[in-house]
Design a protein around this motif. Structure first.
Motif, PDB file in Angstrom:
ATOM      1  N   CYS A   5       0.837  -1.194   0.000  1.00  0.00           N
ATOM      2  CA  CYS A   5       0.000   0.000   0.000  1.00  0.00           C
ATOM      3  C   CYS A   5       0.875   1.249   0.000  1.00  0.00           C
ATOM      4  N   VAL A   6       0.399   2.271  -0.678  1.00  0.00           N
ATOM      5  CA  VAL A   6       1.104   3.542  -0.787  1.00  0.00           C
ATOM      6  C   VAL A   6       0.245   4.619  -0.143  1.00  0.00           C
ATOM      7  N   PHE A   7       0.850   5.393   0.778  1.00  0.00           N
ATOM      8  CA  PHE A   7       0.145   6.483   1.439  1.00  0.00           C
ATOM      9  C   PHE A   7       0.571   7.811   0.826  1.00  0.00           C
ATOM     10  N   SER A   8      -0.422   8.627   0.453  1.00  0.00           N
ATOM     11  CA  SER A   8      -0.133   9.896  -0.213  1.00  0.00           C
ATOM     12  C   SER A   8      -1.145  10.955   0.207  1.00  0.00           C
ATOM     13  N   THR A   9      -0.722  12.220   0.179  1.00  0.00           N
ATOM     14  CA  THR A   9      -1.670  13.322   0.342  1.00  0.00           C
ATOM     15  C   THR A   9      -2.339  13.565  -1.012  1.00  0.00           C
ATOM     16  N   ILE A  10      -3.393  14.362  -1.024  1.00  0.00           N
ATOM     17  CA  ILE A  10      -4.072  14.680  -2.273  1.00  0.00           C
ATOM     18  C   ILE A  10      -3.153  15.472  -3.197  1.00  0.00           C
ATOM     19  N   TYR A  32      -3.607   4.930  -0.963  1.00  0.00           N
ATOM     20  CA  TYR A  32      -4.568   5.484  -0.014  1.00  0.00           C
ATOM     21  C   TYR A  32      -4.235   6.959   0.233  1.00  0.00           C
ATOM     22  N   ILE A  33      -5.249   7.807   0.208  1.00  0.00           N
ATOM     23  CA  ILE A  33      -5.076   9.253   0.418  1.00  0.00           C
ATOM     24  C   ILE A  33      -5.372   9.577   1.881  1.00  0.00           C
ATOM     25  N   TYR A  34      -4.473  10.336   2.517  1.00  0.00           N
ATOM     26  CA  TYR A  34      -4.719  10.764   3.896  1.00  0.00           C
ATOM     27  C   TYR A  34      -4.815  12.290   3.942  1.00  0.00           C
ATOM     28  N   LYS A  42      -4.215   6.562  11.630  1.00  0.00           N
ATOM     29  CA  LYS A  42      -5.381   5.663  11.645  1.00  0.00           C
ATOM     30  C   LYS A  42      -5.351   4.725  10.442  1.00  0.00           C
ATOM     31  N   LEU A  43      -5.025   5.280   9.278  1.00  0.00           N
ATOM     32  CA  LEU A  43      -4.962   4.455   8.077  1.00  0.00           C
ATOM     33  C   LEU A  43      -3.872   3.391   8.189  1.00  0.00           C
ATOM     34  N   PHE A  44      -2.722   3.810   8.708  1.00  0.00           N
ATOM     35  CA  PHE A  44      -1.594   2.878   8.832  1.00  0.00           C
ATOM     36  C   PHE A  44      -1.958   1.723   9.752  1.00  0.00           C
ATOM     37  N   ASP A  52       1.770  -6.499   2.867  1.00  0.00           N
ATOM     38  CA  ASP A  52       3.119  -7.046   3.057  1.00  0.00           C
ATOM     39  C   ASP A  52       4.173  -5.957   3.151  1.00  0.00           C
ATOM     40  N   GLY A  53       3.882  -4.767   2.623  1.00  0.00           N
ATOM     41  CA  GLY A  53       4.834  -3.665   2.652  1.00  0.00           C
ATOM     42  C   GLY A  53       4.114  -2.334   2.523  1.00  0.00           C
ATOM     43  N   VAL A  54       4.791  -1.274   2.966  1.00  0.00           N
ATOM     44  CA  VAL A  54       4.197   0.068   2.951  1.00  0.00           C
ATOM     45  C   VAL A  54       5.186   1.047   2.334  1.00  0.00           C
ATOM     46  N   ILE A  55       4.683   1.908   1.444  1.00  0.00           N
ATOM     47  CA  ILE A  55       5.495   2.983   0.860  1.00  0.00           C
ATOM     48  C   ILE A  55       4.806   4.306   1.136  1.00  0.00           C
TER      49      ILE A  55
END
Length: 436
Positions: A5-10, A32-34, A42-44, A52-55
């Motif tokens: 999963c990839v976490f990004s701002t808008i 996923y947008i935070y 919360k998302l994490f 399996d991994g986070v970017i």
């Protein structure tokens, strides 16, 4: 299929979404947008157990989660999309073409620091021509108010008319300058560097999976005060029933073999970590203490083969010399861990938590990791460790353990020493003497 999963701002999504077009076999990528850092936490927590991994899109979210949720952060391979030298100099060429009056000494670049070797710019420019930077370390991006710190550094230089250009990694920095008629130049990772990051985290996931596929054997031996066949049979049945009840309670699948006065267990590494609370507290020992009226010695052995794991487990059981049921681990490197009573920090007279808190603050390392390392040094009665040893005891990858040791070395809390023990293949493991 590896799930990442990839976490990004808008704001970052405009360039992060390019990674969806990267075609790599066995990778399932989800973005996923935070909204803000508290939303990211919360998302994490919600996603960390199902991927399996986070970017992360950049340094700020990466360092924030590393600091605030380290106990979860350290359980999964994590990375952030970074700017490579190729990305940087490609962008510089574009800027110089668009702005012929561009000069490094009249700009601020907020993503240069020693951790990325200043993107080799210090090797090229004279000191008087070097651009303004936030600081020498990436740690500034881990501050609670990192966005404000970055903005204020840019704004101050503009106000003092020292710069004509702002180069930034922060996709939303322009929103801070909306009333100042200042347009920062955004530098983002390219498609190729994003692909490299994904491939690197894929390798880390494979390492974790390799560790989880290690064979683990258990050796359970019950005590006998006299050679009474009826009592032996009773204890055999009682112990076997308790093992079955434990399996049902915890949801594990321990393969069980019975012998005269002992049982052998076989399980995988991930279930073993669950049973032993990451090699800290053995829930099976606790369960048997409650269920049985007699003592049971529990030895866990880790090995590359089943036979090796069985031998290590039987050896580990010999260290159970207490009056109650207890548990020890013997790794394939012959490192003894135990008793697994949950007291990882150990009641030590010279334990100085204030000192460890100071070290954690200086190095930006997890206090929990430092406490475990200190407890490990005390328990094993040895001041020198390799990254491989540390990874086994902290249940982290060798790469992460190596980073911790190098970080301690950087701040003079560890120093490399001569290692006379060589391995059969490859170079000898680097040995570090700890000074905590």
């Amino acid at each position: 299929m590896y799930k990442i999963c990839v976490f990004s701002t808008i704001y970052s999504y405009r360039w992060v979404k390019k990674c969806e077009n990267i075609k790599i076999d066995n990778i399932n990528l989800q973005i996923y947008i935070y909204d803000d850092l508290s939303h990211l936490e919360k998302l994490f927590l919600e996603k960390v157990k199902t991927y399996d991994g986070v970017i992360f899109s950049g340094q700020i979210p990466y360092l924030h989660i590393q600091k605030q949720l380290n106990e979860y952060f350290s359980t999964i391979p994590c990375a952030f999309f970074d700017i490579t030298e190729r990305d940087f100099y490609y962008k510089i060429a574009e800027i110089q073409y668009k702005y012929p009056d561009f000069s490094f000494k009249h700009c601020i670049i907020d993503f240069l620091y020693k951790e990325n070797n200043y993107l080799s710019l210090k090797d090229i420019l004279l000191p008087e021509d070097f651009p303004y930077i936030l600081g020498d370390s990436i740690d500034v991006f881990g501050l609670p108010n990192a966005y404000e710190v970055v903005y204020e550094a840019h704004a101050k230089l503009w106000e003092e008319q020292r710069i004509r250009f702002s180069l930034t990694r922060l996709t939303n920095l322009y929103t801070y300058f909306e009333d100042d008629n200042i347009q920062p130049i955004l530098v983002t990772p390219t498609f190729d560097s994003m692909q490299i990051t994904i491939l690197e985290i894929m390798k880390e996931i494979e390492v974790v999976n390799l560790m989880n596929s290690q064979v683990v054997a258990g050796y359970l031996e019950f005590s006998m005060s006299q050679n009474d066949p009826a009592e032996i049979e009773y204890r055999q049945i009682a112990l076997y029933k308790s093992i079955l009840d434990f399996n049902r309670k915890l949801g594990t699948s321990l393969i069980t073999y019975r012998s005269a006065i002992h049982y052998e267990l076989i399980t995988n590494y991930s279930d073993f970590l669950l049973i032993t609370n990451n090699q800290q507290k053995c829930s099976l020992a606790e369960f048997l203490r409650e269920q049985l009226s007699f003592k049971v010695k529990i030895g866990w052995g880790i090995g590359k083969t089943l036979q090796e794991a069985r031998i290590q487990a039987e050896k580990a059981a010999t260290y159970c010399t207490g009056s109650l049921t207890e548990s020890y681990i013997l790794t394939k490197e012959n490192h003894l861990i135990g008793p697994l009573d949950g007291d990882t920090s150990i009641a030590m007279k010279d334990f100085d938590n204030d000192k460890l808190e100071e070290i954690a603050k200086n190095t930006n390392l997890s206090l929990l990791h430092l406490q475990k390392i200190y407890g490990l040094v005390y328990k094993l009665k040895k001041e020198s460790l390799t990254a491989e040893e540390l990874s086994v005891h902290l249940s982290i990858s060798v790469r992460t353990a190596s980073r911790i040791l190098k970080r301690l070395e950087e701040f003079n809390y560890a120093s490399p020493v001569s290692n006379n023990v060589t391995r059969a293949k490859g170079r000898p493991s680097k040995l570090y003497k700890l000074d905590l």
